[in-house]
Design a protein around this motif. Structure first.
Motif, mmCIF file in Angstrom:
data_model
loop_
_atom_site.group_PDB
_atom_site.id
_atom_site.type_symbol
_atom_site.label_atom_id
_atom_site.label_comp_id
_atom_site.label_asym_id
_atom_site.label_seq_id
_atom_site.Cartn_x
_atom_site.Cartn_y
_atom_site.Cartn_z
ATOM 1 N N VAL A 108 0.856 -1.189 0.000
ATOM 2 C CA VAL A 108 0.000 0.000 0.000
ATOM 3 C C VAL A 108 0.892 1.240 0.000
ATOM 4 O O VAL A 108 1.833 1.330 0.788
ATOM 5 N N HIS A 109 0.599 2.168 -0.904
ATOM 6 C CA HIS A 109 1.390 3.387 -1.012
ATOM 7 C C HIS A 109 0.543 4.535 -1.567
ATOM 8 O O HIS A 109 -0.493 4.309 -2.184
ATOM 9 N N GLY A 110 0.999 5.765 -1.308
ATOM 10 C CA GLY A 110 0.324 6.950 -1.800
ATOM 11 C C GLY A 110 1.209 8.156 -1.559
ATOM 12 O O GLY A 110 2.271 8.035 -0.932
ATOM 13 N N ALA A 111 0.782 9.309 -2.047
ATOM 14 C CA ALA A 111 1.617 10.503 -1.931
ATOM 15 C C ALA A 111 0.775 11.758 -1.837
ATOM 16 O O ALA A 111 -0.344 11.808 -2.348
ATOM 17 N N THR A 112 1.359 12.768 -1.203
ATOM 18 C CA THR A 112 0.804 14.120 -1.186
ATOM 19 C C THR A 112 1.887 15.055 -1.707
ATOM 20 O O THR A 112 3.030 14.976 -1.253
ATOM 21 N N CYS A 113 1.531 15.890 -2.658
ATOM 22 C CA CYS A 113 2.488 16.833 -3.223
ATOM 23 C C CYS A 113 2.559 18.071 -2.354
ATOM 24 O O CYS A 113 1.576 18.800 -2.204
#
Length: 109
Positions: free
Chosen positions: A86-91
């Motif tokens: 599980v992975h994700g990002a916020t810029c």
């Protein structure tokens, strides 16, 4: 037939919504290179997929969650994501990432 050259002028920009756009660059069935552009504040929601993925930060600043860890990354940093993690990002600051997938992402074609 294998394609060996992918001129930038032929790579179409795809609007994935929410401040995220991407261009699929060189690819074959075993590997894919994708240029991803983020506007400040854009969130790539937590997700997972069966592909291995390497992300290289070209520009900008991002907060990435990979598994149970969070990293703040900038130009020159890179991340590895094993299949199904599980992975994700916020810029945090507008920027561009280079994502490499293996095998290729059929859903991006």
């Amino acid at each position: 037939m294998t394609k060996n050259y992918f001129p930038a002028s032929e790579n179409k920009l795809f609007d994935a919504g929410g401040g995220l756009t991407r261009k699929v660059a060189a690819h074959d069935k075993n590997v894919m290179c994708v240029e991803v552009h983020f506007e400040t504040g854009t969130v790539a929601a937590l997700h997972h997929h069966p592909h291995e993925q390497i992300t290289y930060v070209i520009s900008g600043k991002f907060e990435f969650t990979v598994g149970d860890k969070t990293y703040v990354v900038g130009p020159g940093d890179s991340l590895y994501k094993q299949p199904d993690i599980v992975h994700g990002a916020t810029c945090l600051e507008a920027g561009t990432l280079l994502d490499i997938f293996t095998p290729h992402r059929e859903d991006f074609l």
